[in-house]
Each structure stands twice: as structure tokens, then as C-alpha cells.
Write an enzyme that holds these catalytic residues in place. Structure first.
Site, PDB file in Angstrom:
ATOM      1  N   HIS A  18     -21.599 -13.017 -45.312  1.00 20.04           N
ATOM      2  CA  HIS A  18     -20.897 -12.654 -44.253  1.00 20.04           C
ATOM      3  C   HIS A  18     -21.626 -11.413 -43.769  1.00 20.04           C
ATOM      4  CE1 HIS A  18     -18.912  -9.115 -46.571  1.00 20.04           C
ATOM      5  NE2 HIS A  18     -19.613  -9.724 -47.490  1.00 20.04           N
ATOM      6  N   LYS A  43     -18.010 -11.472 -35.000  1.00 15.69           N
ATOM      7  CA  LYS A  43     -17.583 -10.385 -35.893  1.00 15.69           C
ATOM      8  C   LYS A  43     -18.122 -10.934 -37.254  1.00 15.69           C
ATOM      9  CE  LYS A  43     -15.404  -6.947 -37.312  1.00 15.69           C
ATOM     10  NZ  LYS A  43     -15.594  -5.391 -37.107  1.00 15.69           N
ATOM     11  N   HIS A 130     -29.049  -4.672 -53.688  1.00 16.57           N
ATOM     12  CA  HIS A 130     -28.096  -3.557 -53.479  1.00 16.57           C
ATOM     13  C   HIS A 130     -28.762  -2.136 -54.266  1.00 16.57           C
ATOM     14  CE1 HIS A 130     -24.771  -5.258 -51.516  1.00 16.57           C
ATOM     15  NE2 HIS A 130     -24.303  -6.174 -52.559  1.00 16.57           N
ATOM     16  N   ASP A 149     -19.713  -5.017 -56.519  1.00 20.92           N
ATOM     17  CA  ASP A 149     -19.352  -5.857 -55.426  1.00 20.92           C
ATOM     18  C   ASP A 149     -18.419  -7.274 -55.772  1.00 20.92           C
ATOM     19  OD1 ASP A 149     -21.127  -8.085 -56.428  1.00 20.92           O
ATOM     20  OD2 ASP A 149     -22.159  -7.852 -54.671  1.00 20.92           O
ATOM     21  N   GLY A 180     -14.763  -6.218 -57.558  1.00 13.18           N
ATOM     22  CA  GLY A 180     -14.463  -6.436 -56.026  1.00 13.18           C
ATOM     23  C   GLY A 180     -13.547  -7.647 -55.804  1.00 13.18           C
ATOM     24  N   ASP A 331     -23.215  -5.988 -48.214  1.00  9.52           N
ATOM     25  CA  ASP A 331     -24.416  -6.753 -48.024  1.00  9.52           C
ATOM     26  C   ASP A 331     -25.359  -6.511 -47.020  1.00  9.52           C
ATOM     27  OD1 ASP A 331     -23.460  -7.827 -50.642  1.00  9.52           O
ATOM     28  OD2 ASP A 331     -22.644  -9.880 -49.488  1.00  9.52           O
ATOM     29  N   ALA A 419     -19.057   3.985 -36.616  1.00  7.57           N
ATOM     30  CA  ALA A 419     -19.907   4.442 -35.465  1.00  7.57           C
ATOM     31  C   ALA A 419     -19.937   5.940 -35.761  1.00  7.57           C
ATOM     32  CB  ALA A 419     -18.904   4.221 -34.197  1.00  7.57           C
ATOM     33  N   ARG A 449      -3.369   2.875 -39.492  1.00 13.82           N
ATOM     34  CA  ARG A 449      -4.666   3.100 -39.980  1.00 13.82           C
ATOM     35  C   ARG A 449      -5.034   4.441 -39.549  1.00 13.82           C
ATOM     36  NH1 ARG A 449      -7.783  -2.119 -38.591  1.00 13.82           N
ATOM     37  NH2 ARG A 449      -9.586  -0.879 -39.157  1.00 13.82           N
ATOM     38  N   ARG A 496     -11.399  11.157 -43.682  1.00 11.81           N
ATOM     39  CA  ARG A 496     -12.906  10.598 -43.779  1.00 11.81           C
ATOM     40  C   ARG A 496     -13.798  11.328 -43.069  1.00 11.81           C
ATOM     41  NH1 ARG A 496     -12.509   5.037 -42.390  1.00 11.81           N
ATOM     42  NH2 ARG A 496     -13.519   5.716 -40.397  1.00 11.81           N
TER      43      ARG A 496
HETATM   44 FE   FE2 Z   1     -22.914  -7.939 -52.422  1.00  4.82          FE
END
Ligand code: FE2
Length: 594
Positions: A18, A43, A130, A149, A180, A331, A419, A449, A496
Site C-alpha cells: 500500500h 488513495k 525501514h 510495523d 502492528g 512503508d 501536510a 478527529r 500534534r
Molecule cells: Fe513496513
């Protein structure tokens, strides 16, 4: 942009799971990186990143003929080994045709046939990619490295050591034992999409209390030396409908939530519980990293490193002085790491010794193109501030101070899921209803959210409990501002934070400064410029479409300002009668209208 002439040209690729991506490194310097989804408008597009490669090479002033090596971010043969181990028990029921979807030759074949590259292909294991994506861009001379992950080939967690040009993985936890996958299983149980909804669980957690934490702890055994295993009787990773077994719902005493159904207090409590257990486990893994590698520094990568609340706990409570997470820790960032490892293998040298300071690694749209495209699209109702940046920023700051929501496109596009002032939606963080308004009518997403603040770096400590830079919005911290900031303050008083410097962010920094001079608030709400279920905008056309299909008040495309009232009547009428399709990419049909 002119590429440095010295040193090998290496392309890193992550794909076929993905959110595929591509990175171009020249002479050990990262020149460009981008996600395929931004170009295809699908997406998390998992396809081989043909468009992103074309884009990155153009940004570097190169062609495919200049590329010395393509590095792929995982070992397809080892991955196939794990896939077969997982799938073979099902073959009697599903039939052998199910095995045809496993194709270890696909990456090399598509690099040749789709990308048109016939030079050497370097295979870099998933967790080494990674680890390299963090260590080689950290600026540290030595560091412990922790990658966590869902799963790579077999590894789901690794501990490593970086020293100068060398990076070695020392130990690992293997599939099916995966922190994960544990988080994703509960994400699925809470009715959110796996690999997409994990950050929604993190956002939901502060609304709950960890009353399921003891039950979640039944699922994972963390040993005294900081390794872990899952109780596999509660999981069914072969089940595409949900990764929890029937026993999981029994243990939790909570049935799976139907997607899009009402979120109840119990769901908030379960979210808080999995978040709590994840934080505890990550802290244990970090302490193990310190025992294995006696360094003051820690580099983290893998999808779980995007859990900003857990990272904050490691920063505050962990045994390290400095923690580095790069902006594309999932990823997609494997493309950076694969390129960096290939550089090390080809040259014997460390690819870069400088800390990565910016995520603005995609391309920019020349302002002249923007004006031409706006006119071609049939609007001349825009304000032109070419060569008048102070006036532009004053005009935008005035609109922000008046409560308007701004779509903002400037300079190079971001790499990573956040962003950061290149393709952002901006608003005054002091507005009481700003958050609900943007959630409901701009982002069209769940009301719980939170939004994030971008703050002038030198003013951050006045408003947030933060004593170091956070340029990639990868840490949460407590809001301590004397200002009332409801639009960016989460229910637990956290935010954040992105710290913004003039050196890294230029015009975006000067915009916040202009807003501060007008209002006394050196902070803007900064969220990604996209609608729910769509990738962040890339071109002026993407930005215009997002503007037209949302309730954004004003669009700023480089030097040009377009107020909603100035749009041609025919556009407004057409789009008011066209509902955005939830969860799908913008259709080609819509693009032909522009
Ligand atoms: Fe991964």
C-alpha cells in the site's frame, strides 16, 4: 533543479502493498521523493510507482538512462515464503488458483517492463529499508535503531545499530507476532479500515479510559527483556474480513463495530486501551534497544513509529537523549532506506551525514503554469500577487483572521502523510467552531478527529510543552498556551505540533508571522489539503477541484488568491449539484471539466 554531478544515481522503490513511493538519491544526497497516490489520485496506490518516478527524475533533472541502480524495499522471495506459510492451510478450500496472486518475480519484472529500467536491481530487506530510512537521515554518528510495523518479509520488529556508515540489524521478532498487527486487529474490531484507520484509533483514544487494557494485555506477552509474542488463539490473520478470531470478541466482551456506525463510549475505551498497551510495549522495546546498543540516540521507523503519542512517551520516559523519526516512517519511507542502503553497498560510503530537515521533497508547480491553468480553466476572477509576497501574505492573513478557511499550495510537495505547509488547509486555531466546520464541510470526516497546529519554532515553548524542534508533526505535547486554541487542542489538552522555521519553510513561516503580527497568535491550524478518502492535492487542478467540492473559503495557488465569491457562477452551480463520492478517487470525468 540541477542535480549534483558527482556520485551514483540511485532510485529507491516501495510498492505492491500500500502507499507506494519513489525516492531519488544522487551522490548520497536525497534529491526528491514522492508517493504514487498523489499523481494517480488513487488513495494509497500500491502499484509500481511509475508516475512518482517520472516526477522525481524530472525534479532531479535526470532521465531513466541516468539511473545507475534501482533499489527495491523488500525481498520478494522471502516475502513469498511467509505468504505461502500463511496461505497454504487455506488452499484445500480456496483452490490452488489462490496461489497465483503470489508472484515473487513481479517487482523485477515491473521495474524492467513498466519503469523501463534494465540496469542492476538491488534488493534490500524490508526492515533494513525501514532502519536505513531513519538512521541514514538522522545526522547521528551512532544510534540504536528500532523498527516496528505489521510485517515485512518475516520480521515485524527489529533492533539495530548504526555507527558511521555501518548499519546492522541485531535481533528481531518474527511474524505472526506483531505489534502492528495487534493494533490493526483492534482497529478493524473498532470498524475502521486496517492500514488506514490506525490514526483514527489514536485520535479516539483520549475520549476513553483504558478499562479494556487488562484484556488487551491478554493478547500480548511482553517479556522482561523487552521482546514479545501474541496469543495466537485470539487472531486469524488469514481472514480478510477481520483479523481477530471469535475468541477476541468474547475476551473483550465487545462485538466488532460496524463501519460508519455510531461510536459509543465502549469504542473510545477500547481505543484508549490498545493505545495504552501499545505505548507500554513500545517503551519496553525502546529499553531493550538501549540495552543492546549503549547510545544516547534512537532512530525509529515502521508504521508503528507514526504513532505520535507513543513516540512522545519514548521521548519523555525512554532512556534516550535524542529520538529521530523521519516524516515518511511507514512503508513509503522504505524507498528512502532502500536507496540509502544501495548507496552504501555501491560506494562503501554513508549516503548522507546530515539530519533530514525538510519533508518538502516533491515537485513545485511554476507560478506561470498556475496562471495559465487558471485562465484555461475559465476563471479570471483571481488576485495576482506576482512579485508582491508581503501583500500576498497580508491578504491571506487578513482572511485567516476573519475566520476564513484557506486552501494553500506553495512550493515543493510533502513526502509522508502530513501536510507541512506545501499543500495545506489553514485556519485560525482560535475559532470556537472552526474544527467542527472543517470536519463537517471541508474534510468530510469524523468529528472526533483533531487538527494540528503549525507554530513559529521560536515561539513554540510559549504555547506548547515542547523543548525541541518538531518539524514533521510527529510528536504530541501538552497545550500550555495563554491563548484559547479550541481548534487544535485535543480533548486531553494535547496537540500534534509542527514547528516552522524560515530556513525550512520560507513563505509558510512568513505567513504565520504575518498572521501573528495581525492577531498576536503565532499559530495556524494546519491540515492536509484533501477531502476524506482522497490523496493530498498535487496540481493546481487537484487543488481547484478540492476547493470546488468543499467549503474552503479561499484558495491560494502560489502567488494567486481565489475567493469563493469570485468563482464563475457556472462552476458553483455545477459543483453544488455534485456530491463528492466518499472514499473514491476524483473521477477522470470531473477532471475533463477543467
Ligand atoms: Fe513496513
Amino acid at each position: 533543479m540541477t542535480a549534483p554531478l558527482e556520485g551514483p544515481v540511485i532510485v529507491g522503490i516501495s510498492a505492491h502493498f500500500h502507499d507506494s513511493a519513489c525516492a531519488v538519491m544522487v551522490g548520497g544526497r536525497l534529491i526528491a521523493a514522492a508517493h504514487e497516490e498523489r499523481f494517480t489520485r488513487r488513495k494509497q496506490d500500491p502499484g509500481i510507482p511509475r508516475e512518482a518516478l517520472r516526477h522525481c527524475l524530472r525534479e532531479a533533472g535526470l532521465t531513466i538512462a541516468d539511473v545507475d541502480c534501482i533499489a527495491y524495499y523488500e525481498d520478494p522471495a522471502k516475502k513469498l515464503d511467509r505468504q505461502l506459510w500463511t496461505a497454504l492451510p487455506d488452499v484445500p478450500e480456496t483452490g490452488p488458483h489462490a496461489l497465483f496472486r503470489f508472484d515473487a518475480d513481479r517487482p523485477r519484472r515491473e521495474i524492467r517492463e513498466v519503469l523501463g529500467f534494465d540496469g542492476p536491481v538491488e534488493i534490500v530487506e524490508h526492515h533494513l529499508s525501514h532502519a536505513a530510512s531513519a538512521y541514514y537521515f538522522s545526522g547521528f554518528e551512532d544510534s540504536a535503531v528500532l523498527t516496528v510495523d505489521a510485517v515485512g518479509e518475516w520480521a515485524t520488529t527489529t533492533w539495530g545499530r548504526g555507527t558511521g556508515a555501518d548499519l546492522d540489524l541485531l535481533d528481531e521478532v518474527e511474524f505472526p507476532h506483531s505489534l502492528g498487527l495487534l493494533y490493526s486487529t483492534i482497529t478493524g474490531h473498532l470498524g475502521f479500515e486496517v492500514n488506514e484507520g490506525e490514526y483514527k484509533v489514536m485520535g479516539l483514544a483520549p475520549y476513553g479510559v483504558p478499562r479494556y487494557a487488562d484484556r488487551v494485555r491478554e493478547l500480548i506477552d511482553v517479556t522482561a527483556d523487552g521482546k514479545f509474542s501474541l496469543d495466537l488463539s485470539y487472531f486469524d490473520f488469514r481472514n480478510p474480513a477481520g483479523m481477530g478470531s471469535e475468541r477476541l470478541a468474547e475476551l473483550l466482551g465487545l462485538p466488532p463495530r460496524m463501519p460508519e456506525s455510531e461510536i459509543e463510549q465502549a469504542h473510545c475505551d477500547l481505543a484508549r486501551s490498545i493505545q495504552t498497551v501499545t505505548e507500554e510495549t513500545l517503551l519496553a522495546l525502546a529499553h531493550r534497544a538501549r540495552r543492546l546498543v549503549p547510545s544516547d540516540n534512537l532512530c525509529m521507523a515502521g508504521g508503528v513509529a507514526l504513532n505520535v503519542v507513543a513516540v512522545r512517551r519514548i521521548v519523555e520516559e525512554g532512556p534516550f537523549r535524542d529520538v529521530f523519526v523521519q516524516p515518511a516512517a511507514g512503508d513509503a519511507g522504505g524507498s528512502l532506506g532502500a536507496a540509502a542502503v544501495a548507496h552504501r553497498r555501491l560506494t562503501g560510503q554513508r549516503p548522507s551525514s546530515e539530519r533530514m530537515r525538510t519533508a518538502l521533497l516533491g515537485g513545485a508547480v511554476p507560478p506561470s503554469d498556475v496562471a495559465r491553468k487558471l485562465r484555461a480553466a475559465g476563471t479570471d476572477g483571481f488576485l495576482d500577487f506576482t512579485d508582491r509576497e508581503p501583500e500576498l501574505l497580508a491578504a491571506v492573513a487578513e482572511r485567516l483572521a476573519a475566520g476564513k478557511v484557506i486552501g494553500w499550495v506553495h512550493g515543493r510537495m510533502e513526502f509522508g502523510p502530513r501536510a507541512l505547509g506545501g499543500r495545506s488547509i489553514l485556519a485560525d486555531p482560535r475559532g470556537a467552531d472552526t474544527r467542527d466546520r472543517i470536519n463537517a464541510s471541508v474534510k468530510m470526516r469524523e468529528g472526533f478527529r483533531p487538527f494540528a497546529p503549525a507554530v513559529l519554532a521560536e515561539r513554540a515553548a510559549e504555547h506548547f510543552r515542547l523543548d525541541h524542534e518538531s518539524p514533521f508533526m510527529l510528536e504530541t505535547c501538552e497545550v500550555v498556551s495563554p491563548l484559547d486554541l479550541p481548534a487544535i487542542t485535543h480533548v486531553d489538552r494535547s496537540a500534534r505540533v509542527q514547528t516552522v522555521t524560515e530556513e525550512a519553510n520560507g513563505r509558510f513561516y512568513r505567513l504565520i508571522k504575518a498572521f501573528d503580527e495581525r492577531t498576536g497568535c503565532p499559530i495556524l491550524l494546519n491540515t492536509s489539503f484533501n477531502l476524506r478518502g482522497e490523496p493530498i492535492v498535487w496540481t493546481p487542478e487537484d487543488a481547484l477541484l478540492c476547493f470546488l467540492r468543499s467549503a474552503i473559503d479561499c484558495l491560494v495557488l502560489e502567488d494567486f488568491v481565489i475567493d469563493r465569491e469570485a468563482l464563475p457562477e457556472v462552476w458553483r452551480t455545477w459543483f453544488e449539484n455534485t456530491r463528492p463520492s466518499r472514499g473514491s478517487a476524483v473521477s477522470d470525468t470531473v477532471y475533463t471539466l477543467l
